[in-house]
Design a protein around this motif. Sequence first.
Motif, PDB file in Angstrom:
ATOM      1  N   ALA A  45       0.847  -1.196   0.000  1.00 41.19           N
ATOM      2  CA  ALA A  45       0.000   0.000   0.000  1.00 41.19           C
ATOM      3  C   ALA A  45       0.882   1.245   0.000  1.00 41.19           C
ATOM      4  O   ALA A  45       1.075   1.894   1.018  1.00 41.19           O
ATOM      5  CB  ALA A  45      -0.908  -0.016   1.230  1.00 41.19           C
ATOM      6  N   LEU A  46       1.440   1.550  -1.183  1.00 36.00           N
ATOM      7  CA  LEU A  46       2.286   2.736  -1.308  1.00 36.00           C
ATOM      8  C   LEU A  46       1.588   3.736  -2.215  1.00 36.00           C
ATOM      9  O   LEU A  46       0.999   3.346  -3.213  1.00 36.00           O
ATOM     10  CB  LEU A  46       3.598   2.369  -1.998  1.00 36.00           C
ATOM     11  N   ASP A  47       1.708   5.021  -1.880  1.00 30.75           N
ATOM     12  CA  ASP A  47       1.177   6.067  -2.739  1.00 30.75           C
ATOM     13  C   ASP A  47       2.313   6.500  -3.669  1.00 30.75           C
ATOM     14  O   ASP A  47       3.308   7.066  -3.220  1.00 30.75           O
ATOM     15  CB  ASP A  47       0.700   7.224  -1.854  1.00 30.75           C
ATOM     16  N   SER A  48       2.139   6.228  -4.987  1.00 36.41           N
ATOM     17  CA  SER A  48       3.273   6.461  -5.901  1.00 36.41           C
ATOM     18  C   SER A  48       3.559   7.943  -6.123  1.00 36.41           C
ATOM     19  O   SER A  48       4.577   8.297  -6.708  1.00 36.41           O
ATOM     20  CB  SER A  48       3.025   5.767  -7.242  1.00 36.41           C
ATOM     21  N   SER A  49       2.665   8.819  -5.647  1.00 42.67           N
ATOM     22  CA  SER A  49       2.991  10.243  -5.776  1.00 42.67           C
ATOM     23  C   SER A  49       3.851  10.714  -4.605  1.00 42.67           C
ATOM     24  O   SER A  49       4.377  11.825  -4.620  1.00 42.67           O
ATOM     25  CB  SER A  49       1.708  11.080  -5.871  1.00 42.67           C
ATOM     26  N   ASP A  50       4.010   9.862  -3.600  1.00 46.81           N
ATOM     27  CA  ASP A  50       4.863  10.179  -2.453  1.00 46.81           C
ATOM     28  C   ASP A  50       6.239   9.539  -2.705  1.00 46.81           C
ATOM     29  O   ASP A  50       6.522   8.420  -2.269  1.00 46.81           O
ATOM     30  CB  ASP A  50       4.209   9.624  -1.176  1.00 46.81           C
ATOM     31  N   PHE A  51       7.086  10.270  -3.444  1.00 50.76           N
ATOM     32  CA  PHE A  51       8.364   9.691  -3.876  1.00 50.76           C
ATOM     33  C   PHE A  51       9.241   9.285  -2.690  1.00 50.76           C
ATOM     34  O   PHE A  51       9.971   8.309  -2.755  1.00 50.76           O
ATOM     35  CB  PHE A  51       9.141  10.659  -4.780  1.00 50.76           C
ATOM     36  N   GLU A  52       9.160  10.068  -1.599  1.00 54.27           N
ATOM     37  CA  GLU A  52       9.982   9.727  -0.422  1.00 54.27           C
ATOM     38  C   GLU A  52       9.579   8.373   0.143  1.00 54.27           C
ATOM     39  O   GLU A  52      10.432   7.561   0.504  1.00 54.27           O
ATOM     40  CB  GLU A  52       9.830  10.788   0.667  1.00 54.27           C
ATOM     41  N   ALA A  53       8.276   8.126   0.194  1.00 55.95           N
ATOM     42  CA  ALA A  53       7.791   6.841   0.719  1.00 55.95           C
ATOM     43  C   ALA A  53       8.217   5.710  -0.216  1.00 55.95           C
ATOM     44  O   ALA A  53       8.635   4.637   0.245  1.00 55.95           O
ATOM     45  CB  ALA A  53       6.266   6.872   0.870  1.00 55.95           C
ATOM     46  N   VAL A  54       8.131   5.942  -1.528  1.00 53.83           N
ATOM     47  CA  VAL A  54       8.554   4.919  -2.493  1.00 53.83           C
ATOM     48  C   VAL A  54      10.046   4.650  -2.296  1.00 53.83           C
ATOM     49  O   VAL A  54      10.491   3.493  -2.247  1.00 53.83           O
ATOM     50  CB  VAL A  54       8.255   5.356  -3.956  1.00 53.83           C
ATOM     51  N   ALA A  55      10.830   5.715  -2.151  1.00 55.98           N
ATOM     52  CA  ALA A  55      12.284   5.573  -1.989  1.00 55.98           C
ATOM     53  C   ALA A  55      12.624   4.788  -0.720  1.00 55.98           C
ATOM     54  O   ALA A  55      13.493   3.905  -0.743  1.00 55.98           O
ATOM     55  CB  ALA A  55      12.937   6.956  -1.931  1.00 55.98           C
ATOM     56  N   ARG A  56      11.926   5.085   0.372  1.00 49.53           N
ATOM     57  CA  ARG A  56      12.176   4.359   1.626  1.00 49.53           C
ATOM     58  C   ARG A  56      11.901   2.873   1.434  1.00 49.53           C
ATOM     59  O   ARG A  56      12.677   2.012   1.849  1.00 49.53           O
ATOM     60  CB  ARG A  56      11.280   4.901   2.746  1.00 49.53           C
ATOM     61  N   PHE A  57      10.797   2.565   0.761  1.00 47.94           N
ATOM     62  CA  PHE A  57      10.429   1.165   0.529  1.00 47.94           C
ATOM     63  C   PHE A  57      11.500   0.474  -0.328  1.00 47.94           C
ATOM     64  O   PHE A  57      11.907  -0.658  -0.046  1.00 47.94           O
ATOM     65  CB  PHE A  57       9.053   1.081  -0.152  1.00 47.94           C
ATOM     66  N   VAL A  58      11.954   1.173  -1.337  1.00 53.25           N
ATOM     67  CA  VAL A  58      12.966   0.615  -2.256  1.00 53.25           C
ATOM     68  C   VAL A  58      14.254   0.290  -1.484  1.00 53.25           C
ATOM     69  O   VAL A  58      14.839  -0.783  -1.657  1.00 53.25           O
ATOM     70  CB  VAL A  58      13.216   1.611  -3.416  1.00 53.25           C
ATOM     71  N   LEU A  59      14.675   1.201  -0.626  1.00 52.49           N
ATOM     72  CA  LEU A  59      15.907   0.971   0.130  1.00 52.49           C
ATOM     73  C   LEU A  59      15.710  -0.138   1.161  1.00 52.49           C
ATOM     74  O   LEU A  59      16.534  -1.043   1.282  1.00 52.49           O
ATOM     75  CB  LEU A  59      16.369   2.270   0.802  1.00 52.49           C
ATOM     76  N   ASP A  60      14.585  -0.098   1.867  1.00 53.62           N
ATOM     77  CA  ASP A  60      14.324  -1.102   2.914  1.00 53.62           C
ATOM     78  C   ASP A  60      14.232  -2.509   2.344  1.00 53.62           C
ATOM     79  O   ASP A  60      14.542  -3.484   3.032  1.00 53.62           O
ATOM     80  CB  ASP A  60      13.002  -0.804   3.647  1.00 53.62           C
ATOM     81  N   HIS A  61      13.755  -2.633   1.081  1.00 51.01           N
ATOM     82  CA  HIS A  61      13.536  -3.965   0.502  1.00 51.01           C
ATOM     83  C   HIS A  61      14.564  -4.310  -0.566  1.00 51.01           C
ATOM     84  O   HIS A  61      14.353  -5.220  -1.350  1.00 51.01           O
ATOM     85  CB  HIS A  61      12.097  -4.083  -0.025  1.00 51.01           C
ATOM     86  N   ARG A  62      15.654  -3.567  -0.588  1.00 48.18           N
ATOM     87  CA  ARG A  62      16.777  -3.803  -1.517  1.00 48.18           C
ATOM     88  C   ARG A  62      16.274  -4.040  -2.948  1.00 48.18           C
ATOM     89  O   ARG A  62      16.599  -5.023  -3.609  1.00 48.18           O
ATOM     90  CB  ARG A  62      17.636  -4.988  -1.036  1.00 48.18           C
ATOM     91  N   ILE A  63      15.465  -3.088  -3.396  1.00 48.59           N
ATOM     92  CA  ILE A  63      14.901  -3.173  -4.750  1.00 48.59           C
ATOM     93  C   ILE A  63      15.884  -2.557  -5.742  1.00 48.59           C
ATOM     94  O   ILE A  63      16.449  -1.491  -5.495  1.00 48.59           O
ATOM     95  CB  ILE A  63      13.520  -2.475  -4.775  1.00 48.59           C
ATOM     96  N   GLU A  64      16.085  -3.263  -6.847  1.00 51.40           N
ATOM     97  CA  GLU A  64      17.057  -2.787  -7.837  1.00 51.40           C
ATOM     98  C   GLU A  64      16.401  -2.239  -9.092  1.00 51.40           C
ATOM     99  O   GLU A  64      17.069  -1.629  -9.933  1.00 51.40           O
ATOM    100  CB  GLU A  64      18.007  -3.929  -8.238  1.00 51.40           C
ATOM    101  N   MET A  65      15.098  -2.527  -9.252  1.00 50.09           N
ATOM    102  CA  MET A  65      14.428  -2.041 -10.468  1.00 50.09           C
ATOM    103  C   MET A  65      13.019  -1.582 -10.119  1.00 50.09           C
ATOM    104  O   MET A  65      12.289  -2.293  -9.424  1.00 50.09           O
ATOM    105  CB  MET A  65      14.370  -3.159 -11.515  1.00 50.09           C
ATOM    106  N   VAL A  66      12.662  -0.387 -10.624  1.00 52.19           N
ATOM    107  CA  VAL A  66      11.299   0.120 -10.454  1.00 52.19           C
ATOM    108  C   VAL A  66      10.692   0.257 -11.854  1.00 52.19           C
ATOM    109  O   VAL A  66      11.239   0.960 -12.705  1.00 52.19           O
ATOM    110  CB  VAL A  66      11.278   1.497  -9.733  1.00 52.19           C
ATOM    111  N   VAL A  67       9.595  -0.447 -12.086  1.00 54.39           N
ATOM    112  CA  VAL A  67       8.907  -0.384 -13.378  1.00 54.39           C
ATOM    113  C   VAL A  67       7.645   0.440 -13.169  1.00 54.39           C
ATOM    114  O   VAL A  67       6.819   0.107 -12.310  1.00 54.39           O
ATOM    115  CB  VAL A  67       8.554  -1.805 -13.880  1.00 54.39           C
ATOM    116  N   VAL A  68       7.516   1.530 -13.932  1.00 53.21           N
ATOM    117  CA  VAL A  68       6.394   2.444 -13.704  1.00 53.21           C
ATOM    118  C   VAL A  68       5.309   2.183 -14.751  1.00 53.21           C
ATOM    119  O   VAL A  68       5.544   2.350 -15.944  1.00 53.21           O
ATOM    120  CB  VAL A  68       6.864   3.918 -13.758  1.00 53.21           C
ATOM    121  N   GLY A  69       4.133   1.762 -14.319  1.00 50.61           N
ATOM    122  CA  GLY A  69       3.027   1.468 -15.230  1.00 50.61           C
ATOM    123  C   GLY A  69       2.341   2.713 -15.769  1.00 50.61           C
ATOM    124  O   GLY A  69       2.340   2.944 -16.981  1.00 50.61           O
ATOM    125  N   PRO A  70       1.742   3.543 -14.912  1.00 47.81           N
ATOM    126  CA  PRO A  70       0.977   4.701 -15.386  1.00 47.81           C
ATOM    127  C   PRO A  70       1.838   5.944 -15.628  1.00 47.81           C
ATOM    128  O   PRO A  70       2.991   6.009 -15.183  1.00 47.81           O
ATOM    129  CB  PRO A  70      -0.013   4.953 -14.247  1.00 47.81           C
TER     130      PRO A  70
END
Length: 429
Positions: A45-70
């Motif tokens: 449940a992430l709000d994709s307009s909240d870039f800081e929240a997305v960034a925190r999630f990416v770092l916390d979950h060691r994500i290497e790729m973000v694919v943007v649909g819309p």
Amino acid sequence: MNILLIGSGGREHAIAVKIAQSSRCEKLYIAPGNAGTAAVGQNVALDSSDFEAVARFVLDHRIEMVVVGPEAPLVAGIADYFAGQSSLSHVMVIGPARHGAMLEGSKDYAKAFMTRHKIPTAQYRTFTAETLAEGERFLESLQPPYVLKADGLAAGKGVLIESDLATAKADLHEMLGGKFGQASASVVIEEYLSGIELSVFVLTDGQHYLLLPSAKDYKRIGEGDTGLNTGGMGSISPVPFADKEFMKKVEDRIVKPTVRGLREEKIPYHGFIFVGLMCCDGDPYVIEYNVRMGDPETESVFPRIKSDVVELFEHCAHGTLDQCSLSIDSRTAACVMMVAGGYPGNYEKGKPIDLGTDAPDVQVFHCGTKTDADGRLLTNGGRVICTTALATSLPEALLKSYNRAADINWDGKYNRRDIGQDLLKLLVG
Ligand code: AMP
Ligand code: GLY
């Protein structure tokens, strides 16, 4: 690697299925996703307009790729945000930065880009409140129907086509007066193109590109392309009339000059370009660019991609798409969209869905669905669910897709029964 996919529609479900099939994908997260994506990855449940929240999630979950649909997060600059932070700049973002996303975010920008690069499109001029009188005179100089477009994003509602000059002038006044808010502070008026519409999809790293399969989308709610515009009521891929000769014209006149234009203008671009085309007497003209895949075109294009999409995305991010080739299923895909009664007007959500029984060579993609606390599958949007069948012929693909769709039910379900019929008529001559 761990991958985050942003979006919640049928497009994202179809992309998620392909990502999950890749040997390169360790863990797939979808934000926010739907009940269908929850079966291929983990919804968050992430709000994709909240870039800081997305960034925190990416770092916390060691994500290497973000694919943007819309398009919205792209136009708002999510790729720029990631590129601009040293802790995030290693993350591959599939989707252009803000500058490239203006190809969709501003119709005036897109038209000027096409003009600079001699890409065939309708003649146009752009007007603001200051130049309203000139806009009226320009309308008088055109033949009906009149096409008026809000410059900015207007949730797919910003294009008005009028057969009557007085109505077109009234539209111009209303648009410049704020009918679509800031999005219509500038209005593009353009020549009407008469022909058959289709969509062509490109994956580009800004230097090289891969041409994905073509598709045709059915936008209106009613059969025979009547009634209100929707997000899309079905799609077919490939488009039978988009043969080798036509696609060569598309590549030479549109795709190559577009990618060359990005390169020459030093606009970094790593992502999809969706070229909305009008085929006028066998010649392609650009109606619009989108900086993402189409929905529901993705639901018929992605099931035909046999290549590992995560590998393609890695090459896209690294600028090495010239090292890839694309493997495509030669079969035809037919996608039938089922929507909530009343859509695209008012409609109810929360209706229990009976999914029916699986059928061979048919995939079911969720659009607006969710699961409640008791695990029941419920409708959660206007476009609810779609079926995509693959078969060696269009009639067979349609039959399979429609049979599967008939087995899915909820109170108020509606689908068009004529998806692909126009193409069948063209095929039989
Ligand atoms: P767009 O939001 O730009 O996709 O426009 C919505 C729809 O309006 C398109 O899918 C076309 O069906 C139609 N349209 C847009 N521009 C033109 C044009 N210049 N001539 C004819 N139809 C158009
Ligand atoms: N199906 C049209 C779109 O995605 O914009």
